[in-house]
Design a protein around this motif. Sequence first.
Motif, PDB file in Angstrom:
ATOM      1  N   GLY A 121      27.737 150.663  43.481  1.00  0.00           N
ATOM      2  CA  GLY A 121      27.300 149.554  44.318  1.00  0.00           C
ATOM      3  C   GLY A 121      25.951 148.985  43.934  1.00  0.00           C
ATOM      4  O   GLY A 121      25.175 148.579  44.796  1.00  0.00           O
ATOM      5  N   LEU A 122      25.666 148.908  42.618  1.00  0.00           N
ATOM      6  CA  LEU A 122      24.377 148.381  42.174  1.00  0.00           C
ATOM      7  C   LEU A 122      24.319 146.869  42.404  1.00  0.00           C
ATOM      8  O   LEU A 122      25.237 146.135  42.035  1.00  0.00           O
ATOM      9  CB  LEU A 122      24.156 148.685  40.686  1.00  0.00           C
ATOM     10  CG  LEU A 122      22.816 148.245  40.104  1.00  0.00           C
ATOM     11  CD1 LEU A 122      21.663 149.000  40.756  1.00  0.00           C
ATOM     12  CD2 LEU A 122      22.802 148.443  38.597  1.00  0.00           C
ATOM     13  N   THR A 123      23.227 146.436  43.033  1.00  0.00           N
ATOM     14  CA  THR A 123      22.997 145.008  43.241  1.00  0.00           C
ATOM     15  C   THR A 123      21.594 144.653  42.772  1.00  0.00           C
ATOM     16  O   THR A 123      20.705 145.499  42.730  1.00  0.00           O
ATOM     17  CB  THR A 123      23.142 144.599  44.725  1.00  0.00           C
ATOM     18  OG1 THR A 123      22.231 145.354  45.519  1.00  0.00           O
ATOM     19  CG2 THR A 123      24.559 144.784  45.223  1.00  0.00           C
ATOM     20  N   ALA A 124      21.422 143.381  42.420  1.00  0.00           N
ATOM     21  CA  ALA A 124      20.122 142.846  42.032  1.00  0.00           C
ATOM     22  C   ALA A 124      19.765 141.753  43.029  1.00  0.00           C
ATOM     23  O   ALA A 124      20.621 140.960  43.430  1.00  0.00           O
ATOM     24  CB  ALA A 124      20.182 142.276  40.619  1.00  0.00           C
ATOM     25  N   ARG A 125      18.496 141.737  43.442  1.00  0.00           N
ATOM     26  CA  ARG A 125      18.053 140.716  44.377  1.00  0.00           C
ATOM     27  C   ARG A 125      16.733 140.134  43.897  1.00  0.00           C
ATOM     28  O   ARG A 125      15.741 140.863  43.777  1.00  0.00           O
ATOM     29  CB  ARG A 125      17.867 141.322  45.771  1.00  0.00           C
ATOM     30  CG  ARG A 125      17.667 140.248  46.835  1.00  0.00           C
ATOM     31  CD  ARG A 125      17.393 140.843  48.188  1.00  0.00           C
ATOM     32  NE  ARG A 125      15.946 141.057  48.228  1.00  0.00           N
ATOM     33  CZ  ARG A 125      15.350 142.030  48.883  1.00  0.00           C
ATOM     34  NH1 ARG A 125      16.043 142.902  49.528  1.00  0.00           N
ATOM     35  NH2 ARG A 125      14.045 142.130  48.871  1.00  0.00           N
ATOM     36  N   PRO A 126      16.694 138.836  43.598  1.00  0.00           N
ATOM     37  CA  PRO A 126      15.433 138.215  43.209  1.00  0.00           C
ATOM     38  C   PRO A 126      14.468 138.187  44.402  1.00  0.00           C
ATOM     39  O   PRO A 126      14.896 138.065  45.542  1.00  0.00           O
ATOM     40  CB  PRO A 126      15.818 136.798  42.791  1.00  0.00           C
ATOM     41  CG  PRO A 126      17.250 136.627  43.103  1.00  0.00           C
ATOM     42  CD  PRO A 126      17.802 137.904  43.607  1.00  0.00           C
ATOM     43  N   TRP A 127      13.174 138.342  44.108  1.00  0.00           N
ATOM     44  CA  TRP A 127      12.178 138.283  45.170  1.00  0.00           C
ATOM     45  C   TRP A 127      10.942 137.537  44.661  1.00  0.00           C
ATOM     46  O   TRP A 127      10.725 137.427  43.464  1.00  0.00           O
ATOM     47  CB  TRP A 127      11.777 139.679  45.664  1.00  0.00           C
ATOM     48  CG  TRP A 127      11.179 140.552  44.601  1.00  0.00           C
ATOM     49  CD1 TRP A 127      11.834 141.421  43.786  1.00  0.00           C
ATOM     50  CD2 TRP A 127       9.799 140.616  44.222  1.00  0.00           C
ATOM     51  NE1 TRP A 127      10.948 142.029  42.926  1.00  0.00           N
ATOM     52  CE2 TRP A 127       9.690 141.561  43.177  1.00  0.00           C
ATOM     53  CE3 TRP A 127       8.639 139.995  44.660  1.00  0.00           C
ATOM     54  CZ2 TRP A 127       8.466 141.869  42.569  1.00  0.00           C
ATOM     55  CZ3 TRP A 127       7.428 140.307  44.043  1.00  0.00           C
ATOM     56  CH2 TRP A 127       7.353 141.237  43.025  1.00  0.00           C
TER      57      TRP A 127
END
Length: 118
Positions: A80-86
């Motif tokens: 369940g790897l996710t990437a989220r820009p911040w």
Amino acid sequence: MRQIPVDTSAATVTVAQPPQKKIHDRRSGEITTDTETGADLMTVDVMFALDGEVEILTVTVPEPGITGELTMGTPLALTGLTARPWDNELNGQKRHGIAFRAVAITSLTAGASQPKAA
């Protein structure tokens, strides 16, 4: 912000640095917790190799999602790897990046799911 699923099926992933508690406040030493479950959050630095390119990623995972002994060089599965820009601004300085989060990080070494002998 939008969370983007990351496909790890063609990548080789290994531990670069073992799990550490994610610190919410460095002055007080307060540990970051998952807002949904209340579990302590951990960070694991992983070496992510794909198509001849290697990156070191810091992945946040709830402590119960860590399975097996994760020492440097241990091959891993990231579930369940996710990437989220911040982005944010602090003291007039703009910063941005990508935060990685997994549901679970599992050692792929033989016997990883076996309990340790007493």
